[in-house]
Write a protein that holds these residues in place. Structure first.
Motif, PDB file in Angstrom:
ATOM      1  N   PHE A   4      -5.384 -12.168   3.784  1.00 47.49           N
ATOM      2  CA  PHE A   4      -5.363 -11.151   4.816  1.00 47.49           C
ATOM      3  C   PHE A   4      -5.247  -9.745   4.255  1.00 47.49           C
ATOM      4  O   PHE A   4      -5.717  -8.802   4.842  1.00 47.49           O
ATOM      5  CB  PHE A   4      -4.173 -11.380   5.761  1.00 47.49           C
ATOM      6  N   LEU A   5      -4.565  -9.575   3.127  1.00 42.06           N
ATOM      7  CA  LEU A   5      -4.154  -8.252   2.712  1.00 42.06           C
ATOM      8  C   LEU A   5      -4.547  -7.989   1.286  1.00 42.06           C
ATOM      9  O   LEU A   5      -4.335  -8.812   0.415  1.00 42.06           O
ATOM     10  CB  LEU A   5      -2.629  -8.148   2.858  1.00 42.06           C
ATOM     11  N   LYS A   6      -5.143  -6.841   1.026  1.00 45.99           N
ATOM     12  CA  LYS A   6      -5.532  -6.475  -0.329  1.00 45.99           C
ATOM     13  C   LYS A   6      -5.076  -5.057  -0.590  1.00 45.99           C
ATOM     14  O   LYS A   6      -5.337  -4.158   0.194  1.00 45.99           O
ATOM     15  CB  LYS A   6      -7.048  -6.576  -0.506  1.00 45.99           C
ATOM     16  N   SER A   7      -4.383  -4.835  -1.718  1.00 41.80           N
ATOM     17  CA  SER A   7      -3.895  -3.508  -2.065  1.00 41.80           C
ATOM     18  C   SER A   7      -4.695  -2.983  -3.230  1.00 41.80           C
ATOM     19  O   SER A   7      -4.862  -3.660  -4.224  1.00 41.80           O
ATOM     20  CB  SER A   7      -2.412  -3.587  -2.447  1.00 41.80           C
ATOM     21  N   VAL A   8      -5.211  -1.736  -3.120  1.00 40.73           N
ATOM     22  CA  VAL A   8      -6.085  -1.166  -4.129  1.00 40.73           C
ATOM     23  C   VAL A   8      -5.546   0.181  -4.553  1.00 40.73           C
ATOM     24  O   VAL A   8      -5.284   1.035  -3.721  1.00 40.73           O
ATOM     25  CB  VAL A   8      -7.513  -0.977  -3.571  1.00 40.73           C
ATOM     26  N   GLY A   9      -5.325   0.409  -5.876  1.00 39.67           N
ATOM     27  CA  GLY A   9      -4.794   1.661  -6.378  1.00 39.67           C
ATOM     28  C   GLY A   9      -5.771   2.802  -6.247  1.00 39.67           C
ATOM     29  O   GLY A   9      -6.955   2.609  -6.025  1.00 39.67           O
ATOM     30  N   ALA A  10      -5.252   4.046  -6.424  1.00 42.74           N
ATOM     31  CA  ALA A  10      -6.094   5.226  -6.263  1.00 42.74           C
ATOM     32  C   ALA A  10      -7.184   5.292  -7.294  1.00 42.74           C
ATOM     33  O   ALA A  10      -8.216   5.900  -7.097  1.00 42.74           O
ATOM     34  CB  ALA A  10      -5.236   6.486  -6.342  1.00 42.74           C
ATOM     35  N   ALA A  11      -6.952   4.685  -8.431  1.00 46.61           N
ATOM     36  CA  ALA A  11      -7.977   4.715  -9.485  1.00 46.61           C
ATOM     37  C   ALA A  11      -8.657   3.366  -9.625  1.00 46.61           C
ATOM     38  O   ALA A  11      -9.071   2.967 -10.702  1.00 46.61           O
ATOM     39  CB  ALA A  11      -7.361   5.134 -10.805  1.00 46.61           C
ATOM     40  N   CYS A  12      -8.740   2.617  -8.516  1.00 44.27           N
ATOM     41  CA  CYS A  12      -9.329   1.289  -8.570  1.00 44.27           C
ATOM     42  C   CYS A  12     -10.669   1.276  -7.840  1.00 44.27           C
ATOM     43  O   CYS A  12     -10.942   2.101  -6.996  1.00 44.27           O
ATOM     44  CB  CYS A  12      -8.408   0.255  -7.913  1.00 44.27           C
ATOM     45  N   ALA A  13     -11.488   0.278  -8.170  1.00 47.56           N
ATOM     46  CA  ALA A  13     -12.758   0.112  -7.476  1.00 47.56           C
ATOM     47  C   ALA A  13     -13.049  -1.364  -7.327  1.00 47.56           C
ATOM     48  O   ALA A  13     -12.651  -2.171  -8.155  1.00 47.56           O
ATOM     49  CB  ALA A  13     -13.895   0.786  -8.238  1.00 47.56           C
ATOM     50  N   THR A 227       2.172  -4.662  -6.078  1.00 49.39           N
ATOM     51  CA  THR A 227       1.282  -5.470  -5.244  1.00 49.39           C
ATOM     52  C   THR A 227       2.054  -6.382  -4.296  1.00 49.39           C
ATOM     53  O   THR A 227       1.460  -6.982  -3.390  1.00 49.39           O
ATOM     54  CB  THR A 227       0.334  -6.325  -6.104  1.00 49.39           C
ATOM     55  N   ARG A 228       3.375  -6.485  -4.464  1.00 51.65           N
ATOM     56  CA  ARG A 228       4.198  -7.302  -3.583  1.00 51.65           C
ATOM     57  C   ARG A 228       5.014  -6.455  -2.613  1.00 51.65           C
ATOM     58  O   ARG A 228       5.833  -6.972  -1.868  1.00 51.65           O
ATOM     59  CB  ARG A 228       5.118  -8.206  -4.406  1.00 51.65           C
ATOM     60  N   TRP A 229       4.804  -5.159  -2.624  1.00 50.11           N
ATOM     61  CA  TRP A 229       5.541  -4.296  -1.698  1.00 50.11           C
ATOM     62  C   TRP A 229       5.022  -4.437  -0.270  1.00 50.11           C
ATOM     63  O   TRP A 229       5.790  -4.345   0.685  1.00 50.11           O
ATOM     64  CB  TRP A 229       5.441  -2.839  -2.142  1.00 50.11           C
ATOM     65  N   VAL A 230       3.715  -4.612  -0.104  1.00 54.42           N
ATOM     66  CA  VAL A 230       3.144  -4.894   1.218  1.00 54.42           C
ATOM     67  C   VAL A 230       2.485  -6.262   1.124  1.00 54.42           C
ATOM     68  O   VAL A 230       1.607  -6.469   0.289  1.00 54.42           O
ATOM     69  CB  VAL A 230       2.107  -3.827   1.625  1.00 54.42           C
ATOM     70  N   PHE A 274      -0.822  -0.773  11.971  1.00 54.88           N
ATOM     71  CA  PHE A 274      -0.974  -0.919  10.528  1.00 54.88           C
ATOM     72  C   PHE A 274      -0.170   0.155   9.792  1.00 54.88           C
ATOM     73  O   PHE A 274       0.469  -0.110   8.775  1.00 54.88           O
ATOM     74  CB  PHE A 274      -2.444  -0.829  10.131  1.00 54.88           C
ATOM     75  N   ASP A 275      -0.223   1.385  10.289  1.00 57.85           N
ATOM     76  CA  ASP A 275       0.511   2.487   9.655  1.00 57.85           C
ATOM     77  C   ASP A 275       2.012   2.180   9.622  1.00 57.85           C
ATOM     78  O   ASP A 275       2.682   2.336   8.597  1.00 57.85           O
ATOM     79  CB  ASP A 275       0.289   3.793  10.415  1.00 57.85           C
ATOM     80  N   LYS A 276       2.532   1.746  10.773  1.00 54.69           N
ATOM     81  CA  LYS A 276       3.966   1.448  10.860  1.00 54.69           C
ATOM     82  C   LYS A 276       4.350   0.289   9.949  1.00 54.69           C
ATOM     83  O   LYS A 276       5.402   0.318   9.298  1.00 54.69           O
ATOM     84  CB  LYS A 276       4.342   1.127  12.311  1.00 54.69           C
ATOM     85  N   ALA A 277       3.489  -0.727   9.871  1.00 53.65           N
ATOM     86  CA  ALA A 277       3.782  -1.890   9.025  1.00 53.65           C
ATOM     87  C   ALA A 277       3.829  -1.489   7.552  1.00 53.65           C
ATOM     88  O   ALA A 277       4.698  -1.952   6.800  1.00 53.65           O
ATOM     89  CB  ALA A 277       2.735  -2.972   9.245  1.00 53.65           C
ATOM     90  N   VAL A 278       2.901  -0.646   7.134  1.00 51.92           N
ATOM     91  CA  VAL A 278       2.852  -0.207   5.737  1.00 51.92           C
ATOM     92  C   VAL A 278       4.113   0.568   5.379  1.00 51.92           C
ATOM     93  O   VAL A 278       4.785   0.290   4.379  1.00 51.92           O
ATOM     94  CB  VAL A 278       1.594   0.648   5.485  1.00 51.92           C
ATOM     95  N   THR A 306      -3.493   2.649  -1.502  1.00 51.79           N
ATOM     96  CA  THR A 306      -4.254   2.256  -0.317  1.00 51.79           C
ATOM     97  C   THR A 306      -3.970   0.797   0.008  1.00 51.79           C
ATOM     98  O   THR A 306      -3.905  -0.035  -0.906  1.00 51.79           O
ATOM     99  CB  THR A 306      -5.766   2.423  -0.578  1.00 51.79           C
ATOM    100  N   VAL A 307      -3.803   0.484   1.272  1.00 48.28           N
ATOM    101  CA  VAL A 307      -3.663  -0.903   1.717  1.00 48.28           C
ATOM    102  C   VAL A 307      -4.828  -1.243   2.632  1.00 48.28           C
ATOM    103  O   VAL A 307      -5.149  -0.495   3.546  1.00 48.28           O
ATOM    104  CB  VAL A 307      -2.330  -1.120   2.458  1.00 48.28           C
TER     105      VAL A 307
END
Length: 312
Positions: A4-13, A227-230, A274-278, A306-307
Motif C-alpha cells: 500500500f505504501l511507498k516512501s521515496v527520498g528527495a534524491a530518489c527516482a 522507511t519505517r516511520w510511515v 493522507f496529510d494528517k496520517a503522515v 515524500t510518501v
C-alpha cells in the motif's frame, strides 16, 4: 498491506527496465517542439515551480520542474497530446547533450488542459558525482523503491555546477512505440540560477540560517530506519475503502536536539486524511542526529521526503 505504501527520498527516482516498445522508439526521429512562451517562475511558500509551454495546436505541451528545498534534484512533469501512449506504458527521459537519463513505468495522469502527463521525482539535469543505484529491499511493513543515492554535496544540497547546467538545452521523452518528443529548452543556466535563488529564499522563510547551512558538516540525519516511520498500517482505513491514493511532500523542522518540532505539508494530492496520517506518524516515530554547523555545533534544521499512498 505492504504494497500500500511507498516512501521515496528527495534524491530518489523510480527505476525499471524498459519494455522493448520504448527502446524501439529510439530509432524514430523525434518530434521537435520549440518554446512558445517565456519561463514562468512561481515563488510559493513551500516550493519553487518553473513552467514553460512548447509547441502549438495538437502538439501543445507543458514542461514543469518543481523544487521543495535547495539542491540539484527536482520533480519533473511533461504533459501534452504528443506523449499519448498505452495505459501504464513505460517512459524514458533524457536531458542533453550529455545530461541525466531516467526510465521507468508511468501511471496515467493529467495536468489541467494537458494530457497525458509524464512525471518523475528526483530528477537531475546532469547526473551528480557519486550517483549510484541501490539494490531493492523489502520488509513486511514497507516496500522500498530502488533508490538513487549520492555522496554528500560539497555545498549544501548542490553538486552540479552552473557551467554544467548551461550545456543542457533539450529534453527528450520516449513512450512505448510512440515517436520521441524533444523539447528545445535552450540553455538551462539562467533558469536554474533563478530556481536556486527561489529555493534559497524558501529557507529564510522557514527560519533556517542559510549561510550556516552552506557550511554544514552534517545535515539532519535519520537516527533510525526512516522507511519505517510511515507504515502501511498508517494508511487511513476510510481512504482504503474508497480506493483513494495520494502523494504527500512533507518537511519536518528538526531541533538542535534531533527531535522533530513541526510537520509541514509542502505539497499534497490530497485527500487531507493522507496529510494528517503522515504528520501523525512522523511526529511519533521520527528521530534524528541533529545538523552540525561548520564548527560541529548542533543547529536547528529540517528534513524532507515524500510518501506515496498506493493501492495494490
Amino acid at each position: 498491506m505492504g504494497e500500500f505504501l511507498k516512501s521515496v527520498g528527495a534524491a530518489c527516482a523510480f527505476v525499471a527496465a524498459l519494455a522493448g516498445g520504448v527502446a524501439s522508439a529510439r530509432d524514430k526521429a523525434p518530434l521537435v517542439l520549440e518554446p512558445t512562451s517565456q519561463w514562468h517562475l512561481d515563488y510559493a511558500d513551500d516550493s519553487c515551480r518553473m513552467v514553460r509551454i512548447f509547441g502549438e495546436g495538437d502538439n501543445k505541451s507543458v514542461f514543469l520542474i518543481e523544487r521543495y528545498e535547495p539542491g540539484d534534484s527536482f520533480f519533473l512533469l511533461v504533459a501534452g497530446e504528443p506523449l499519448k501512449a498505452s495505459r501504464y506504458a513505460d517512459a524514458a527521459l533524457r536531458f542533453g547533450p550529455g545530461g541525466h537519463e531516467w526510465e521507468g513505468p508511468i501511471q496515467p495522469a493529467n495536468f489541467g488542459e494537458y494530457s497525458p502527463a509524464v512525471m518523475a521525482n528526483g530528477m537531475f539535469l546532469v547526473t551528480p558525482p557519486g550517483f549510484h543505484k541501490k539494490g531493492k529491499e523489502k520488509d513486511s511493513d514497507l516496500e522500498k523503491e530502488e533508490e538513487e543515492e549520492a555522496q554528500p554535496p560539497d555545498v549544501f544540497g548542490q553538486r552540479i555546477s552552473p557551467e554544467q547546467e548551461a550545456v543542457i538545452s533539450w529534453l527528450e521523452v520516449r513512450r512505448e512505440r510512440r515517436r520521441p518528443v524533444r523539447l528545445e529548452l535552450g540553455s538551462m543556466e539562467k533558469p536554474m540560477a533563478a530556481m536556486r535563488q527561489c529555493t534559497d529564499e524558501l529557507l529564510t522563510h522557514w527560519g533556517i540560517d542559510l549561510e550556516a547551512h552552506r557550511g554544514l558538516s552534517r545535515a539532519a540525519t535519520p537516527a533510525t530506519d526512516y522507511t519505517r516511520w510511515v507504515r502501511s498500517s498508517d494508511y487511513p482505513v476510510g481512504l482504503i475503502h474508497q480506493g483513494a491514493q495520494g502523494i504527500v511532500q512533507f518537511r519536518l523542522s528538526v531541533g538542535a536536539d534531533g527531535q522533530p518540532t513541526q510537520c509541514h505539508i509542502q505539497k499534497s494530492t490530497r485527500p487531507e486524511g493522507f496529510d494528517k496520517a503522515v504528520c501523525k506518524a512522523l511526529m511519533r516515530r521520527a528521530r534524528f542526529e541533529p545538523a552540525l554547523d561548520a564548527d560541529g555545533q548542533p543547529i536547528a534544521s529540517y528534513w524532507r521526503n515524500t510518501v506515496h499512498f498506493i493501492m495494490p
